[in-house]
Design a protein around this motif. Structure first.
Motif, PDB file in Angstrom:
ATOM      1  N   UNK A  60      10.238  50.929  57.570  1.00 53.30           N
ATOM      2  CA  UNK A  60       9.691  51.697  56.462  1.00 53.30           C
ATOM      3  C   UNK A  60       9.544  50.891  55.182  1.00 53.30           C
ATOM      4  N   UNK A  61       9.846  49.598  55.255  1.00 52.81           N
ATOM      5  CA  UNK A  61       9.701  48.730  54.081  1.00 52.81           C
ATOM      6  C   UNK A  61       8.413  47.928  54.226  1.00 52.81           C
ATOM      7  N   UNK A  62       7.637  47.775  53.143  1.00 57.96           N
ATOM      8  CA  UNK A  62       6.461  46.905  53.251  1.00 57.96           C
ATOM      9  C   UNK A  62       6.897  45.481  53.602  1.00 57.96           C
ATOM     10  N   UNK A  63       6.096  44.816  54.432  1.00 52.71           N
ATOM     11  CA  UNK A  63       6.421  43.440  54.811  1.00 52.71           C
ATOM     12  C   UNK A  63       6.594  42.556  53.574  1.00 52.71           C
ATOM     13  N   UNK A  64       5.798  42.830  52.539  1.00 54.94           N
ATOM     14  CA  UNK A  64       5.896  42.047  51.303  1.00 54.94           C
ATOM     15  C   UNK A  64       7.315  42.107  50.728  1.00 54.94           C
ATOM     16  N   UNK A  65       7.899  43.315  50.753  1.00 47.15           N
ATOM     17  CA  UNK A  65       9.258  43.473  50.209  1.00 47.15           C
ATOM     18  C   UNK A  65      10.270  42.767  51.112  1.00 47.15           C
ATOM     19  N   UNK A  66      10.059  42.814  52.434  1.00 46.56           N
ATOM     20  CA  UNK A  66      10.939  42.080  53.350  1.00 46.56           C
ATOM     21  C   UNK A  66      10.886  40.590  53.004  1.00 46.56           C
ATOM     22  N   UNK A  67       9.681  40.085  52.752  1.00 42.48           N
ATOM     23  CA  UNK A  67       9.508  38.685  52.350  1.00 42.48           C
ATOM     24  C   UNK A  67      10.272  38.408  51.053  1.00 42.48           C
ATOM     25  N   UNK A  68      10.059  39.259  50.044  1.00 39.10           N
ATOM     26  CA  UNK A  68      10.691  39.044  48.740  1.00 39.10           C
ATOM     27  C   UNK A  68      12.211  38.977  48.877  1.00 39.10           C
ATOM     28  N   UNK A  89      11.377  34.120  59.581  1.00 45.01           N
ATOM     29  CA  UNK A  89      12.484  35.075  59.607  1.00 45.01           C
ATOM     30  C   UNK A  89      12.013  36.468  59.195  1.00 45.01           C
ATOM     31  N   UNK A  90      11.258  36.541  58.092  1.00 47.64           N
ATOM     32  CA  UNK A  90      10.795  37.844  57.595  1.00 47.64           C
ATOM     33  C   UNK A  90       9.879  38.503  58.634  1.00 47.64           C
ATOM     34  N   UNK A  91       8.970  37.720  59.206  1.00 50.84           N
ATOM     35  CA  UNK A  91       8.051  38.274  60.212  1.00 50.84           C
ATOM     36  C   UNK A  91       8.813  38.743  61.447  1.00 50.84           C
ATOM     37  N   UNK A  92       9.844  37.975  61.842  1.00 50.56           N
ATOM     38  CA  UNK A  92      10.632  38.348  63.012  1.00 50.56           C
ATOM     39  C   UNK A  92      11.379  39.653  62.770  1.00 50.56           C
ATOM     40  N   UNK A  93      12.042  39.757  61.597  1.00 46.89           N
ATOM     41  CA  UNK A  93      12.779  40.977  61.265  1.00 46.89           C
ATOM     42  C   UNK A  93      11.853  42.185  61.318  1.00 46.89           C
ATOM     43  N   UNK A 146       0.390  44.531  72.621  1.00 43.96           N
ATOM     44  CA  UNK A 146      -0.760  43.743  72.181  1.00 43.96           C
ATOM     45  C   UNK A 146      -1.115  44.106  70.747  1.00 43.96           C
ATOM     46  N   UNK A 147      -1.139  45.410  70.437  1.00 40.87           N
ATOM     47  CA  UNK A 147      -1.444  45.822  69.059  1.00 40.87           C
ATOM     48  C   UNK A 147      -0.403  45.273  68.098  1.00 40.87           C
ATOM     49  N   UNK A 148       0.864  45.316  68.507  1.00 41.55           N
ATOM     50  CA  UNK A 148       1.933  44.820  67.637  1.00 41.55           C
ATOM     51  C   UNK A 148       1.732  43.339  67.343  1.00 41.55           C
ATOM     52  N   UNK A 149       1.397  42.552  68.379  1.00 42.45           N
ATOM     53  CA  UNK A 149       1.283  41.113  68.173  1.00 42.45           C
ATOM     54  C   UNK A 149      -0.012  40.744  67.444  1.00 42.45           C
ATOM     55  N   UNK A 150      -1.081  41.521  67.640  1.00 45.41           N
ATOM     56  CA  UNK A 150      -2.301  41.237  66.877  1.00 45.41           C
ATOM     57  C   UNK A 150      -2.058  41.571  65.404  1.00 45.41           C
ATOM     58  N   UNK A 151      -1.290  42.651  65.159  1.00 51.36           N
ATOM     59  CA  UNK A 151      -0.912  42.963  63.776  1.00 51.36           C
ATOM     60  C   UNK A 151      -0.078  41.823  63.195  1.00 51.36           C
ATOM     61  N   UNK A 152       0.804  41.259  64.021  1.00 49.93           N
ATOM     62  CA  UNK A 152       1.622  40.119  63.573  1.00 49.93           C
ATOM     63  C   UNK A 152       0.737  38.944  63.180  1.00 49.93           C
ATOM     64  N   UNK A 157      -0.711  36.295  57.279  1.00 49.25           N
ATOM     65  CA  UNK A 157      -1.446  35.974  56.054  1.00 49.25           C
ATOM     66  C   UNK A 157      -0.607  36.246  54.809  1.00 49.25           C
ATOM     67  N   UNK A 158       0.352  37.173  54.919  1.00 51.61           N
ATOM     68  CA  UNK A 158       1.170  37.502  53.746  1.00 51.61           C
ATOM     69  C   UNK A 158       2.049  36.308  53.351  1.00 51.61           C
ATOM     70  N   UNK A 159       2.344  35.432  54.329  1.00 51.56           N
ATOM     71  CA  UNK A 159       3.133  34.236  54.022  1.00 51.56           C
ATOM     72  C   UNK A 159       2.433  33.366  52.981  1.00 51.56           C
ATOM     73  N   UNK A 160       1.103  33.522  52.837  1.00 46.39           N
ATOM     74  CA  UNK A 160       0.366  32.709  51.854  1.00 46.39           C
ATOM     75  C   UNK A 160       0.855  32.986  50.441  1.00 46.39           C
ATOM     76  N   UNK A 161       1.326  34.227  50.195  1.00 46.59           N
ATOM     77  CA  UNK A 161       1.819  34.559  48.854  1.00 46.59           C
ATOM     78  C   UNK A 161       3.195  33.951  48.616  1.00 46.59           C
ATOM     79  N   UNK A 162       3.810  33.363  49.668  1.00 46.19           N
ATOM     80  CA  UNK A 162       5.147  32.802  49.531  1.00 46.19           C
ATOM     81  C   UNK A 162       5.154  31.315  49.870  1.00 46.19           C
TER      82      UNK A 162
END
Lengths: 215, 285
Positions: A60-68, A89-93, A146-152, A157-162
């Motif tokens: 329920x947390x945005x991936x961005x916040x997990x990254x932060x 790590x963030x993507x795996x979690x 498959x949907x989960x991994x394509x979403x991954x 791309x969010x890693x670009x902000x980090x």
């Protein structure tokens, strides 16, 4: 146009990082997801509780916040990784929760007779999971996985902000430097992304046919 | 399938219960030790100091973050509405037999599903002004990118919803003389949309989470506000933890609502199957 031809190899090279991040995170989140799903259906209540808290919180947390939180939190407890490792790590979690929930649905869909037969032959809980339940569950959840991994793949791309120089990060840098080829560079990036997404879709459709259990 | 109703194991006997308690006790000791270690490390770095946490008690900061939450909700709700319209159009378009309508719909769905939302957002943010000489407001940059992706996802949900309806529905509609369009509009879509309701609510969770990318294009949603506040008070970790909790609270409520509706629907649908012969019961429901 010449600038674009110069830019293309750099862009393609950046996609190698994107793919690396995707494949590594897919692998680790599959491991995390399988372990979490096994814990979620285990006879030990605290294990079930631990996983449901993990899934509820991270999903329920945005991936961005997990990254932060990963990037700012872990160095404070003495863990200093590269940006790439933090992103992994963030993507795996994050992806692990989706794999766990998908697998749990797959486990629930297994005919009860399979489980009863396995237990009747005297297998222990872990053996039942390892030899009977998980192999079938994994096969039946190939399409949602498959949907989960394509979403991954797209989420990397969010890693670009980090600070990870994957496709989007490299694209943004390029666009900032050569303002004349903005449309070309972004168009090329978009096409490569869609091409890979379609390719992965095909690959998983093939896998689905291979893994299909005819009942 | 958790707890006592599981087929995977029997109710634990006295020995298993004892082992579980001892094992949990040992694990709890390790967990507490880890938490204490983390807290000590954080405290040593001054991360637990009042200066880092007390800003969240100030009215101004709370108002600042609530402003972000309102912007997040605004973008998510508007996106859901527009994505629903786009999704229905694309989903129905994919089901038509006319290739000239179907092909573009397939193309847009693949485009929307294949592009990272961040890329669509950056495209609207950087390339759109260059191409059309209009600066798109941040709100629409976020909303349009979200609509493209979620419209494509909803299109697939609509298509699946229509395809899972019993074949008799379409046949009966044709039999009483409805045209193809009427069949879709009056018979198939209304039923498909009802089945979709839980998925739509979980899509709202996806929208709320994805709107957090708005901070990259300068839309003042919750994550962007958190970033500004963290810079001001020099407490990034604390701010993102607090904001994370807010996201978890909001999204948990929505996720629960979606699960509840889904379960309820499953019950009524299975009742429908039982009473399928009884047209009056179906009508009255």
């Amino acid at each position: 146009m010449n600038e674009l031809i110069g830019a293309l190899p750099i862009l393609l090279h950046a996609f190698v990082t994107t793919l690396e991040l995707t494949f590594l995170a897919a692998l680790t989140s599959l491991v995390v997801g399988i372990i979490a799903a096994a814990m979620r259906v285990s006879p030990v209540p605290p294990l079930r509780w631990a996983v449901s808290v993990y899934v509820r919180f991270v999903r329920n947390t945005p991936l961005t916040i997990v990254f932060f939180i990963t990037v700012f939190g872990l160095p404070q407890v003495g863990i200093n990784f590269s940006f790439f490792a933090f992103a992994l790590l963030a993507l795996t979690l994050y992806t692990g929760t989706f794999v766990a929930e998908t697998l749990r649905a797959g486990i629930q869909a297994i005919p009860i007779g399979q489980i009863e037969a396995a237990r009747a032959t005297g297998l222990t809980f872990i053996q039942v999971l390892r030899y009977v339940v998980l192999p079938q569950a994994l096969r039946s959840v190939v399409p949602p996985l498959a949907s989960v991994f394509i979403a991954l793949f797209k989420n990397t791309s969010i890693a670009s902000a980090f600070g990870v120089a994957e496709a989007i990060g490299t694209m943004t840098n390029m666009v900032n430097v050569h303002s004349t080829i903005v449309l070309w560079v972004m168009g090329a990036t978009a096409i490569i992304y869609i091409a890979f997404a379609l390719l992965f879709g095909r690959a998983f459709a093939w896998l689905e046919r291979k893994a299909l259990i005819v009942r | 399938m958790t707890g006592a109703d599981s087929h995977l194991f029997d109710a634990p006997g006295p020995r298993a219960v004892r082992r579980t308690i001892i094992g949990s006790g040992v694990a709890a000791v390790f967990a507490v030790a880890l938490i204490v270690y983390v807290l000590m490390e954080l405290s040593a770095k001054g991360q637990l100091s009042a200066a880092k946490w007390s800003p969240f008690l100030k009215y101004d900061l709370i108002k600042f973050l609530l402003h972000g939450l309102a912007y997040t909700a605004g973008a998510a709700v508007v996106s859901l509405g527009l994505a629903l319209v786009l999704g229905i159009a694309l989903g129905v378009g994919r089901l038509t037999r006319t290739a000239i309508i179907r092909m573009p719909c397939v193309a847009i769905v693949e485009l929307g599903r294949g592009l990272p939302v961040l890329l669509s957002m950056l495209f609207l943010f950087l390339a759109f002004p260059l191409a059309f000489h209009i600066d798109l407001p941040a709100f629409w940059t976020v909303v349009l990118a979200l609509v493209l992706y979620n419209g494509a996802v909803i299109a697939e949900i609509v298509r699946a919803g229509v395809l899972t309806l019993p074949k008799g529905q379409r046949e009966a509609a044709f039999a009483i003389g409805l045209t193809g369009t009427q069949t879709m509009r009056l018979v198939l879509l209304p039923q498909a949309l009802r089945i979709m309701l839980p998925s739509l609510i979980s899509q709202l969770v996806v929208l709320i989470k994805d709107s957090a990318l708005g901070f990259i294009v300068g839309y003042q949603e919750l994550t962007a506000q958190a970033q500004s506040a963290a810079l001001l008070f020099n407490n990034p970790l604390q701010t993102y933890v607090v904001v994370g909790v807010v996201y978890i609270l909001v999204n948990s409520v929505l996720s629960e609502a979606s699960t509840y509706l889904g379960e309820r629907q499953k019950r009524t649908l299975s009742q429908k199957v039982v009473t399928a012969g009884d047209a009056v019961t179906i009508e009255s429901r």
